[in-house]
Every structure is written in C-alpha cells, then in structure tokens.
Scaffold this active site. Sequence first.
Site, PDB file in Angstrom:
ATOM      1  N   CYS A   2       0.419 -14.170 -13.054  1.00 11.98           N
ATOM      2  CA  CYS A   2       0.585 -14.973 -14.130  1.00 11.98           C
ATOM      3  C   CYS A   2      -0.203 -14.253 -15.312  1.00 11.98           C
ATOM      4  O   CYS A   2      -0.855 -13.216 -15.055  1.00 11.98           O
ATOM      5  CB  CYS A   2      -0.023 -16.265 -14.305  1.00 11.98           C
ATOM      6  N   TRP A  73       4.312 -17.109 -13.300  1.00 18.07           N
ATOM      7  CA  TRP A  73       5.140 -16.766 -12.136  1.00 18.07           C
ATOM      8  C   TRP A  73       4.635 -17.494 -10.673  1.00 18.07           C
ATOM      9  O   TRP A  73       3.681 -17.215 -10.329  1.00 18.07           O
ATOM     10  CB  TRP A  73       4.980 -15.238 -11.969  1.00 18.07           C
ATOM     11  N   ASN A  97      -5.040 -17.013 -12.842  1.00 14.71           N
ATOM     12  CA  ASN A  97      -4.147 -16.003 -12.452  1.00 14.71           C
ATOM     13  C   ASN A  97      -4.557 -15.477 -11.043  1.00 14.71           C
ATOM     14  O   ASN A  97      -6.049 -15.157 -11.068  1.00 14.71           O
ATOM     15  CB  ASN A  97      -4.121 -15.026 -13.445  1.00 14.71           C
ATOM     16  N   GLY A  98      -3.814 -15.495 -10.031  1.00 12.25           N
ATOM     17  CA  GLY A  98      -4.402 -15.055  -8.663  1.00 12.25           C
ATOM     18  C   GLY A  98      -3.770 -16.100  -7.777  1.00 12.25           C
ATOM     19  O   GLY A  98      -2.948 -17.069  -7.887  1.00 12.25           O
ATOM     20  N   GLU A 462      17.043   2.920  -4.312  1.00 10.05           N
ATOM     21  CA  GLU A 462      16.567   2.234  -5.885  1.00 10.05           C
ATOM     22  C   GLU A 462      18.001   1.824  -6.524  1.00 10.05           C
ATOM     23  O   GLU A 462      17.996   0.763  -7.103  1.00 10.05           O
ATOM     24  CB  GLU A 462      15.968   3.411  -6.591  1.00 10.05           C
ATOM     25  N   LYS A 466      18.226  -1.982  -7.587  1.00  6.40           N
ATOM     26  CA  LYS A 466      18.527  -2.325  -9.035  1.00  6.40           C
ATOM     27  C   LYS A 466      19.677  -3.176  -9.031  1.00  6.40           C
ATOM     28  O   LYS A 466      19.740  -4.097  -9.888  1.00  6.40           O
ATOM     29  CB  LYS A 466      18.888  -0.828  -9.618  1.00  6.40           C
ATOM     30  N   HIS A 485      25.791   2.893  13.097  1.00  3.47           N
ATOM     31  CA  HIS A 485      24.959   2.418  14.010  1.00  3.47           C
ATOM     32  C   HIS A 485      24.656   0.705  13.765  1.00  3.47           C
ATOM     33  O   HIS A 485      23.812   0.322  14.451  1.00  3.47           O
ATOM     34  CB  HIS A 485      23.740   2.944  14.133  1.00  3.47           C
ATOM     35  N   LYS A 585       7.296  -8.755 -14.304  1.00  2.00           N
ATOM     36  CA  LYS A 585       7.295  -7.297 -14.551  1.00  2.00           C
ATOM     37  C   LYS A 585       6.173  -6.619 -13.811  1.00  2.00           C
ATOM     38  O   LYS A 585       6.021  -5.658 -13.308  1.00  2.00           O
ATOM     39  CB  LYS A 585       7.208  -7.117 -15.966  1.00  2.00           C
TER      40      LYS A 585
HETATM   41  O1  M6R Z   1       4.409  -1.935 -11.866  1.00  2.00           O
HETATM   42  P1  M6R Z   1       4.606  -1.182 -10.608  1.00  2.00           P
HETATM   43  O2  M6R Z   1       5.534  -0.090 -10.746  1.00  2.00           O
HETATM   44  O3  M6R Z   1       3.578  -1.032  -9.659  1.00  2.00           O
HETATM   45  O4  M6R Z   1       5.885  -2.265 -10.092  1.00  2.00           O
HETATM   46  C1  M6R Z   1       6.080  -2.253  -8.757  1.00  2.00           C
HETATM   47  C2  M6R Z   1       7.423  -2.990  -8.516  1.00  2.00           C
HETATM   48  O5  M6R Z   1       6.941  -4.465  -8.656  1.00  2.00           O
HETATM   49  C3  M6R Z   1       8.465  -2.732  -9.389  1.00  2.00           C
HETATM   50  O6  M6R Z   1       8.963  -1.332  -9.326  1.00  2.00           O
HETATM   51  C4  M6R Z   1       9.810  -3.599  -9.188  1.00  2.00           C
HETATM   52  O7  M6R Z   1      10.307  -3.387  -8.037  1.00  2.00           O
HETATM   53  C5  M6R Z   1      10.952  -3.445 -10.423  1.00  2.00           C
HETATM   54  N1  M6R Z   1      11.048  -4.813 -10.722  1.00  2.00           N
HETATM   55  C6  M6R Z   1      12.059  -2.986  -9.761  1.00  2.00           C
HETATM   56  O8  M6R Z   1      12.751  -2.710 -11.078  1.00  2.00           O
END
Ligand code: M6R
Length: 590
Positions: A2, A73, A97-98, A462, A466, A485, A585
């Site tokens: 958070c 979060w 937070n934690g 990736e 995404k 497989h 994020k």
């Molecule tokens: O801040 P970071 O690069 O360590 O974050 C790692 C992942 O949480 C981050 O890349 C996540 O997978 C993204 N939302 C992907 O788009």
Amino acid sequence: MCGIIGYLGKKNAAEEVYCGLERLEYRGYDSAGAAIIAADGKICAVKKQGRVENLKPYLRDIAGAIGIGHTRWATHGKPCDKNAHPHLCGGLALVHNGIIENYAALKAELVADGEEFLSETDSEVIVRLLKRNFKGDLLAALARTVERLKGSYAVMVICEGIDAIAVAKNRSSVILGYGNGEYFCASDEPALAGKCADICVPDDGDFAYITADGIEIYNKTLQRVIREKRPNTAAAQSLDLGGYPHYMLKELHEAPATIKNTAGAFAAVEDKLKAALCGVDRIIILGCGTAYHAGLVGRRYFEQFARVPAECENAGEFRYKNPVVTNKTAVFAISQSGETADTVEAARLALALGAEVVAVTNSLNSALTRIASVTVPVAAGSEICVAATKSYIGQIAALYLSALAFADCDRDGALKRGLAEMSALCGKTLGQVNTYSLANMCALSHGVYFLGRDIDYAVALEGSLKLKEVSYIHSEGYPAGELKHGTLALIDGDTVAVALIFDGGLAEKSCNAVEQVLSRGGRAAVITNVDSVKKRFAGRAQVIGLCACDKFLSPVLSAVAVQKLAYETAAILGRDPDKPRNLAKSVTVE
Ligand code: M6R
C-alpha cells in the site's frame, strides 16, 4: 502492499495527505482513507473503497494540521470500506504498509481477551495492541507493540490529545521529509517531490517521532540516533497524458527515447560496472513479472557475448532455494520500481552470500539501489501505467550494454551503434505496426498462446503477461517446440496462437508449431521480420510483418508489437489498461 503518507505542519493536513495519496495511488487502488486531528483535538477519519478521488468530497471540510493517509492493495480482507485504513481504536488512528505474518495468533489472543475487531485485515491487530500498550507515551507504546509483530511494516500513528505522528518501520519503506516548519513521512520519495528540502531514510527497526519541533529518530531500543539527511531531488511525476487516451499508449510511444536515454546514461556507469564485474565467472539475473522477462532476454546477451554461464530466476523463488552463490557471482537485480519486495530481499540475500550486486532500475534512489554496489540506470522516466511497457524495453537495452561491457567485446563500438539504431527502428515500428485486426481476434477468443524459440520465447512470455494483465483474457507463453507436448490439446476454433519469429535460423522450427495449430482448426498469427515466414502464412494466418534487424535486438521490435496488441485488445474490451483490476504498480509485500 500500500502507500502511506503523514503530514504535520501549518498547512491543511487533509489537502497535503490527499496530494500524497494521489501520488502514491500506483501502490494500490482498492481503497483509500485518511485521519486528521481536527481543530477540537478529535480524530476525524474517512475511508472509502476504490480510488483516492472518492475521498475528495469528504476531506474538503476537515481542518487540522496533522494527518495520515493510506491507499490500499488488499492482502488480508476484501477491498471494502471496513477493511480500508486508517484503523481506529481508543483515540488512535493507524495506517500500515506490509504484512503481519503472525496476525492470526495475535488476533486470537486479543479476541480471547475481549477485543472486538471491525475489519478482516492483519493491520487492525497493530492498533488494538497499541491501545492496550498506550499509557500516555505514544512512542513507547508503539515500540512495545512492534516487539510482538512478525513480518514487514511501515506504520504511522496519530493519537487524540498528542500533536505528533509516531512512525515504525521494518522491511517496508518509509521516507522522512523535512520542510520549512512542516514535516512529512511517506512510502516513497516521489510522494514528497517538491514538498520538502531534505529527506532521510530510516533503517529497519527505527522509529520516528514527528512534532512541530522536528523529527526525532530512535533505534529499536529507543536510543536517539542520527540518520543521514540528503537533499530531496525527487521529481513529481508528470500526469500529463500528452493527448493519448491512456498512459499505456503514451509510455509505449516513449520507448524509442528510453533506448536512447538508457544508452546515454550507461556511459556514466560503464567503467564502474566493468571494475565491479572483474573476476566474475557467473551471472544470475533476478526479477519479477516483466523485469524477470527482461532478464530472460538479458541472460542470452551474457551467454552470447561473454560466454559465461548466465541464469535468470524469479526473485521470489531465488530467496527460498538455498542458492549457490560465490564471491565470483554477479547478481543483476532488475526492477522498474526498485521497491519490489521479492527482488529487494533476493538482492539482499545475494549480497550476504558474497555476490556482487548490480541494480538495473528506473528508480535511482530506491531500496534496491541502496543494496547494490553499482546501479545501471534504465532511463525510462516515470512509468504510470501499471502494465510495464517502456521500462521493459529500457531494461533490455541496459542488460545489452552491461553484457557488452562485461565481455569487453565491442572495441569498435559496432554493437553499441546497433542498439542506438534500434531507437529509430523502434519508433518506425510503433508508427507502422498494425495489430488491430489481431486484437479483435484476441478479444473474441477464449485463450491466446504466445509461442517462440530462444529469445523469441522470452518475449512470448512477456506478450502473454501483458495481454492477460490488461485484457483479462487467459493467455500463456510457450516455447514453440513445447506446444505439441500437451498444450496443443487446448487449441480449437476459439483460441489464438501468436508466434514470434525473429530468427531466420530458427524460423522453420517455429513455423512447424504454427502449422500444427492451423491443422487442428486453431487460429494463428505470426509476428515476424523473416520474409519467407511472411510469405508462407499470407492468407492462412494473420501476418504482422516487422522490419529486419539484428537477431539479438529483435526483442525491442517484437515487444512493441505485443505491447500494442495487448493495449488494443484491452481498449476493444473497454478495460482500463492503466489500472488493471487486482494489481498495483509497486509490489512491496512478499
Ligand atoms: O517494479 P518491478 O519492475 O520490480 O515490478 C515487477 C513486477 O511487479 C512488474 O513487472 C509487473 O509484472 C508489471 N505489472 C508487468 O506489467
């Protein structure tokens, strides 16, 4: 995980807390709340499910100069008003937070002793313990309380009748800010951009006591300590969308500049990196999510250019497997935020085991950079969209340059120039690539399988992440040869297979997988820069043709295509790609 913020000064605390919460919202947007010590000395609190903006009408009328706030979060308890912070009890308000790992045992003990809980959160045990420990000295009560906690916490507390904010920290970040007659505490530096002249990062186990006279810092035995202050250089994130409908699209268009700027910034650290890697005989790359996927590409650079064993591991797994690390191992920890708990803790472990730790990050004053001996900057600028786009491409560029420096194999600079040229090629691809028809196909599908071999496989992972992240469509990434497989059983008319084919030498092999999909009635697309592949599937599969480039730099182009595909699919389905459901994020809990 958070975002938390505290303000004590002469301004309107509700406004300052709200401003901080807006800046911290990337850390979670399940709910938000604030508590202010109002003019009558009573705590006035608001907490609402959903985005920070939901607080605005309620905070408008609260006057007071001391306040704390939280953007959540959810980890324990669903997102709803009652689980939102601050948690209130006996004239105290607390934000956390934690994760409190022993909360169930503590809660059972308190309930058995007559305590009534109002939320399902782990955090509420802290405020209920605090109330029992409070005998007039807020800091002493907080110290007694955290002695009982196992886990990670950054905690801020206010109390009716006391003009102060008490702060405790262990394995969750807190930054203290020193302004002109006003003081701040926050989860990260950007929350304090432009707000105060100096900042200070307390150590794990420290407490801070903030009053109108200043900030006092104490260690875990409550001895006064001095922690280094430094100028606050954080820049506020520009929230300007620049004419784009979403940050995801805007940031994707900033990928060419990211490549260029990352290459420029690398020059300043190249010698330091070379010196740090002298004598290294093994590379381990760590990261989570997108950063992990960038590491899978980067691993190939170290193998190819330096011919040293290079592995890439999920940072969360690395921590718990008793890893083999020596003082000749270099660990590259990749993180956009530099605050991802799994990556930071994995880097800390690697350091303790004797490795040379290199941070590859967008956030130059983060927890990760404080652990690393060298930081390779990813000059992406701020990335607001939860889905990583330009930072992934910047991380690939940073790893490419790091591998070249380590291998010392680019004496004439040709390989570096190759990367510089990718900036323009990336811009051209962004302008030309047309993924809209494929996005429509994906939007109507039940599952999308991204396929590739070698470096294309790394990007396939990736692409899959995404797409699922922003569109909520089921997706997986597979090595093209692995499909037969087992996963081939899932292929039918409602699924789509997207093959990435950027290596002429492996093209034939990857094409086999596409043929297998088509012959079973599946729908397929190829994203390729190999002419023979474009011709082979014309009319039989969707063909997204990109321009020729060096095989090792092709992830820059294929990434643009899969990121745009994910964005367009989300847009067709009416999803918000900038704030996907359930995500945040920066993932600062395990
Ligand atoms: O801040 P970071 O690069 O360590 O974050 C790692 C992942 O949480 C981050 O890349 C996540 O997978 C993204 N939302 C992907 O788009």
